[in-house]
Scaffold this motif. Structure first.
Motif, PDB file in Angstrom:
ATOM      1  N   GLU A   1       0.816  -1.209   0.000  1.00 53.46           N
ATOM      2  CA  GLU A   1       0.000   0.000   0.000  1.00 53.46           C
ATOM      3  C   GLU A   1       0.859   1.272   0.000  1.00 53.46           C
ATOM      4  OE1 GLU A   1      -2.706  -0.109   3.243  1.00 53.46           O
ATOM      5  OE2 GLU A   1      -3.740  -1.924   2.558  1.00 53.46           O
ATOM      6  N   ASN A   2       1.983   1.232   0.720  1.00 54.39           N
ATOM      7  CA  ASN A   2       2.760   2.451   0.943  1.00 54.39           C
ATOM      8  C   ASN A   2       4.025   2.541   0.106  1.00 54.39           C
ATOM      9  OD1 ASN A   2       0.858   3.051   2.983  1.00 54.39           O
ATOM     10  ND2 ASN A   2       2.044   1.876   4.480  1.00 54.39           N
ATOM     11  N   GLY A   3       4.351   1.479  -0.628  1.00 54.40           N
ATOM     12  CA  GLY A   3       5.567   1.502  -1.419  1.00 54.40           C
ATOM     13  C   GLY A   3       6.829   1.435  -0.592  1.00 54.40           C
ATOM     14  N   THR A   4       6.765   0.827   0.581  1.00 49.80           N
ATOM     15  CA  THR A   4       7.917   0.713   1.479  1.00 49.80           C
ATOM     16  C   THR A   4       8.551  -0.666   1.349  1.00 49.80           C
ATOM     17  OG1 THR A   4       6.379   0.082   3.231  1.00 49.80           O
ATOM     18  CG2 THR A   4       6.996   2.395   3.098  1.00 49.80           C
ATOM     19  N   ASN A   5       9.653  -0.901   2.056  1.00 48.12           N
ATOM     20  CA  ASN A   5      10.347  -2.187   1.972  1.00 48.12           C
ATOM     21  C   ASN A   5      10.692  -2.748   3.353  1.00 48.12           C
ATOM     22  OD1 ASN A   5      12.386  -0.436   2.721  1.00 48.12           O
ATOM     23  ND2 ASN A   5      13.945  -1.448   1.454  1.00 48.12           N
ATOM     24  N   CYS A   6       9.790  -2.560   4.314  1.00 45.62           N
ATOM     25  CA  CYS A   6      10.035  -3.034   5.685  1.00 45.62           C
ATOM     26  C   CYS A   6      10.185  -4.553   5.753  1.00 45.62           C
ATOM     27  CB  CYS A   6       8.914  -2.579   6.612  1.00 45.62           C
ATOM     28  SG  CYS A   6       8.958  -0.815   6.980  1.00 45.62           S
ATOM     29  N   LEU A   7       9.438  -5.288   4.920  1.00 42.78           N
ATOM     30  CA  LEU A   7       9.525  -6.746   4.952  1.00 42.78           C
ATOM     31  C   LEU A   7      10.901  -7.210   4.477  1.00 42.78           C
ATOM     32  CD1 LEU A   7       7.826  -9.221   5.647  1.00 42.78           C
ATOM     33  CD2 LEU A   7       7.249  -9.417   3.234  1.00 42.78           C
ATOM     34  N   ALA A   8      11.427  -6.564   3.433  1.00 40.70           N
ATOM     35  CA  ALA A   8      12.767  -6.921   2.964  1.00 40.70           C
ATOM     36  C   ALA A   8      13.804  -6.627   4.043  1.00 40.70           C
ATOM     37  CB  ALA A   8      13.087  -6.145   1.689  1.00 40.70           C
ATOM     38  N   LEU A   9      13.675  -5.481   4.698  1.00 39.07           N
ATOM     39  CA  LEU A   9      14.592  -5.127   5.779  1.00 39.07           C
ATOM     40  C   LEU A   9      14.533  -6.169   6.894  1.00 39.07           C
ATOM     41  CD1 LEU A   9      15.172  -1.601   7.245  1.00 39.07           C
ATOM     42  CD2 LEU A   9      14.684  -3.493   8.792  1.00 39.07           C
ATOM     43  N   PHE A  10      13.310  -6.572   7.249  1.00 39.53           N
ATOM     44  CA  PHE A  10      13.108  -7.561   8.299  1.00 39.53           C
ATOM     45  C   PHE A  10      13.760  -8.885   7.899  1.00 39.53           C
ATOM     46  CE2 PHE A  10       9.627  -9.691  11.095  1.00 39.53           C
ATOM     47  CZ  PHE A  10      10.560  -9.896  12.090  1.00 39.53           C
ATOM     48  N   TRP A  11      13.568  -9.316   6.657  1.00 42.12           N
ATOM     49  CA  TRP A  11      14.129 -10.583   6.187  1.00 42.12           C
ATOM     50  C   TRP A  11      15.658 -10.568   6.252  1.00 42.12           C
ATOM     51  CZ3 TRP A  11      14.562 -15.452   5.242  1.00 42.12           C
ATOM     52  CH2 TRP A  11      15.513 -15.915   4.328  1.00 42.12           C
ATOM     53  N   PHE A  12      16.279  -9.518   5.730  1.00 48.80           N
ATOM     54  CA  PHE A  12      17.735  -9.480   5.706  1.00 48.80           C
ATOM     55  C   PHE A  12      18.313  -9.382   7.117  1.00 48.80           C
ATOM     56  CE2 PHE A  12      17.129  -7.983   1.230  1.00 48.80           C
ATOM     57  CZ  PHE A  12      17.788  -9.061   0.641  1.00 48.80           C
ATOM     58  N   TYR A  13      17.582  -8.755   8.032  1.00 49.57           N
ATOM     59  CA  TYR A  13      18.041  -8.678   9.424  1.00 49.57           C
ATOM     60  C   TYR A  13      18.113 -10.081  10.036  1.00 49.57           C
ATOM     61  CZ  TYR A  13      18.427  -7.033  14.255  1.00 49.57           C
ATOM     62  OH  TYR A  13      18.860  -6.798  15.538  1.00 49.57           O
ATOM     63  N   LEU A  14      17.116 -10.900   9.738  1.00 50.53           N
ATOM     64  CA  LEU A  14      17.134 -12.284  10.222  1.00 50.53           C
ATOM     65  C   LEU A  14      18.179 -13.105   9.461  1.00 50.53           C
ATOM     66  CD1 LEU A  14      13.285 -12.935  10.552  1.00 50.53           C
ATOM     67  CD2 LEU A  14      14.915 -12.746  12.435  1.00 50.53           C
ATOM     68  N   TYR A  15      18.234 -12.913   8.149  1.00 51.55           N
ATOM     69  CA  TYR A  15      19.123 -13.702   7.297  1.00 51.55           C
ATOM     70  C   TYR A  15      20.590 -13.476   7.677  1.00 51.55           C
ATOM     71  CZ  TYR A  15      21.395 -15.420   3.059  1.00 51.55           C
ATOM     72  OH  TYR A  15      22.195 -16.100   2.175  1.00 51.55           O
ATOM     73  N   TYR A  16      20.951 -12.238   8.002  1.00 52.87           N
ATOM     74  CA  TYR A  16      22.329 -11.917   8.368  1.00 52.87           C
ATOM     75  C   TYR A  16      22.577 -12.055   9.869  1.00 52.87           C
ATOM     76  CZ  TYR A  16      23.199 -10.091   3.663  1.00 52.87           C
ATOM     77  OH  TYR A  16      23.369  -9.969   2.307  1.00 52.87           O
ATOM     78  N   GLY A  17      21.717 -12.795  10.553  1.00 54.68           N
ATOM     79  CA  GLY A  17      21.937 -13.070  11.970  1.00 54.68           C
ATOM     80  C   GLY A  17      21.919 -11.842  12.836  1.00 54.68           C
ATOM     81  N   ARG A  18      21.014 -10.901  12.545  1.00 50.25           N
ATOM     82  CA  ARG A  18      20.825  -9.654  13.287  1.00 50.25           C
ATOM     83  C   ARG A  18      22.063  -8.748  13.202  1.00 50.25           C
ATOM     84  NH1 ARG A  18      19.129 -10.347  19.130  1.00 50.25           N
ATOM     85  NH2 ARG A  18      20.626 -12.061  19.145  1.00 50.25           N
ATOM     86  N   ASN A  19      22.766  -8.841  12.104  1.00 45.82           N
ATOM     87  CA  ASN A  19      23.925  -7.982  11.855  1.00 45.82           C
ATOM     88  C   ASN A  19      23.437  -6.746  11.109  1.00 45.82           C
ATOM     89  OD1 ASN A  19      26.245  -6.706  10.833  1.00 45.82           O
ATOM     90  ND2 ASN A  19      27.363  -8.648  10.729  1.00 45.82           N
TER      91      ASN A  19
END
Length: 455
Positions: free
Chosen positions: A366-384
């Motif tokens: 709806e908003n054209g944001t990328n919070c889900l991608a940010l959330f995924w990479f935060y988990l993927y990189y072990g909270r780095n």
């Protein structure tokens, strides 16, 4: 007493009269036996069909059908609709039968809605309206004799109603039969569900969480009563508490919210109110939508309790805080998935149907944001956060700001390994169910550097 003046031989008539009185005696003895054996209302109605011959049913004080004759089918459209929906029709609810004083028989002659006369008796327990015993005079006509038989049945039914009242209603749960239908996944119509939800005071947008406490309302009456009183304060009083099978259940409900039903709050309240003072262990479902999914949430609580020893062992081995008598389905989910037994498709869909990721994804669209991608990479990189910032061309502090904002909004903590495991599992299901084109667009470079709500 019947006195007969004999003027000629009529042995056949006397035989028929004796047979009839014998049949009545056998019937009343059978009703007494059902009461003594703590039988059901349905058994009582079925045992009466050989004498009364008409279709009968019992409704509770919320107009639910809680028993019916199973050996006689509904005789007309009105009664078929009642049985199909599991509830009295709006026309019948409006009739004055529900407001009759005690021990008054309600008689309704044939009308446009049914070709048969109807009888109804209000059932009161301790002068409180419990429900009604109703009959359609479809096979045996309405006579004074039929009313007498109906009164005999009503008197024998009352002990069973009192038993139901003590076991179910005394714990301040007037809509027990509505929830028990849903827990048993009985076939119900949308009209029935809508009417019952309206009486309970909840709407279609309500969100729920189910808690199953390991205390049996039948065998541990006093302890269950204490648990219900304590649980009634959970979720700021937004909860329905009632016994079911060998458990005591608490159904929390709230308007759509990201954090009101968070596991953090639930664990804290259950430990303070239930486990520490009473020593009662609880299983907790995921947050869900749709009241008709109540049976699936109950299945989640049973799985959590069934794996409580495994969950406790994992927590001990991982040096986390020692378990405090509260077991989440989210912590049991991975063990359930690796179990080689067959999985129910409806249940599996339910387990991943109401997730945090889905909410974030919809808002990104709806908003054209990328919070889900940010959330995924935060988990993927072990909270780095540094690695995420480099990947998304953002400042490290911006990454941490948005991750903290997500955690605070949904009231969870990614420092908990179990929380991270569940989020990663939700992401895998998300990738599995989304099309490649959607995923590619979601994680495309065009969204990089465009987080929601920049500082």
């Amino acid at each position: 007493m019947i006195v007969i003046r004999q003027q000629s031989r009529f042995a056949y008539f006397i035989f028929k009269l004796q047979s009839y009185f014998t049949q009545l005696l056998i019937w009343q003895n059978e009703l007494d036996r059902i009461v003594a054996c703590h039988g059901t209302l349905t058994e009582m109605l079925d045992a009466s069909t050989t004498v009364i011959n008409n279709f009968m049913f019992v409704s509770d004080n919320s107009f639910n059908v809680i028993a019916r004759t199973t050996t006689i089918e509904p005789p007309d459209d009105l009664h078929r609709r009642i049985i199909e929906t599991g509830c009295l029709t709006p026309q019948m609810i409006e009739e004055k039968r529900q407001r009759l004083p005690e021990k008054i028989t309600y008689i309704k002659p044939p009308s446009d809605i049914t070709p048969h006369a109807r009888l109804s008796r209000p059932l009161h327990v301790s002068h409180t309206y419990f429900g009604s015993l109703s009959m359609s005079c479809n096979a045996t006509p309405l006579t004074d004799g039929l009313q007498d038989l109906f009164s005999i049945l009503e008197k024998r039914i009352m002990p069973l109603c009192e038993s139901l009242w003590r076991a179910r209603m005394r714990l301040d749960m007037p809509h027990y039969f509505f929830f028990s239908k849903l827990l048993e996944h009985s076939s119900v119509t949308d009209e029935y569900v809508k009417n019952q939800m309206s009486m309970v005071g909840i709407d279609d947008n309500t969100e729920y969480k189910l808690i199953a406490m390991e205390v049996d309302g039948e065998t541990e009456t006093e302890r269950a009563a204490l648990a219900i009183r304590a649980a009634s304060g959970i979720n700021q009083g937004g909860v329905f508490c009632f016994p079911y099978q060998n458990m005591t259940l608490a159904l929390c409900h709230t308007t759509p919210s990201d954090s009101k039903l968070s596991h953090v709050k639930t664990i804290q309240e259950l430990r303070q109110r239930i486990y520490e003072p009473l020593g009662i262990v609880s299983g907790v479902s995921e947050v869900f939508a749709g009241i008709t999914n109540l049976d699936l949430a109950y299945q989640q609580t049973k799985i959590a309790l069934g794996l409580k020893n495994t969950i406790a062992s994992e927590q001990f081995a991982s040096e986390q805080e020692q378990p405090k008598g509260v077991y989440l389905f989210g912590d049991a989910l991975m063990y359930y998935l690796v179990d080689p037994s067959d999985k129910d498709e409806r249940f599996m869909r339910f387990c991943f149907s109401h997730t945090i990721l889905q909410k974030i994804y919809e808002e990104d669209r709806e908003n054209g944001t990328n919070c889900l991608a940010l959330f995924w990479f935060y988990l993927y990189y072990g909270r780095n956060a540094t690695a995420v910032a480099q990947r998304l061309h953002m400042h490290r502090n911006t990454v941490l700001y948005h991750i903290e904002k997500i955690q605070k909004r949904f009231d969870f903590d990614l420092s908990w390994r179990t929380a991270r495991d569940r989020m990663m599992l939700d992401f895998k299901v998300f990738f599995l169910t989304m099309s490649h084109a959607s995923i590619e667009k979601l994680f495309s470079d065009s969204h990089e550097g465009n987080p929601a709500d920049e500082r």
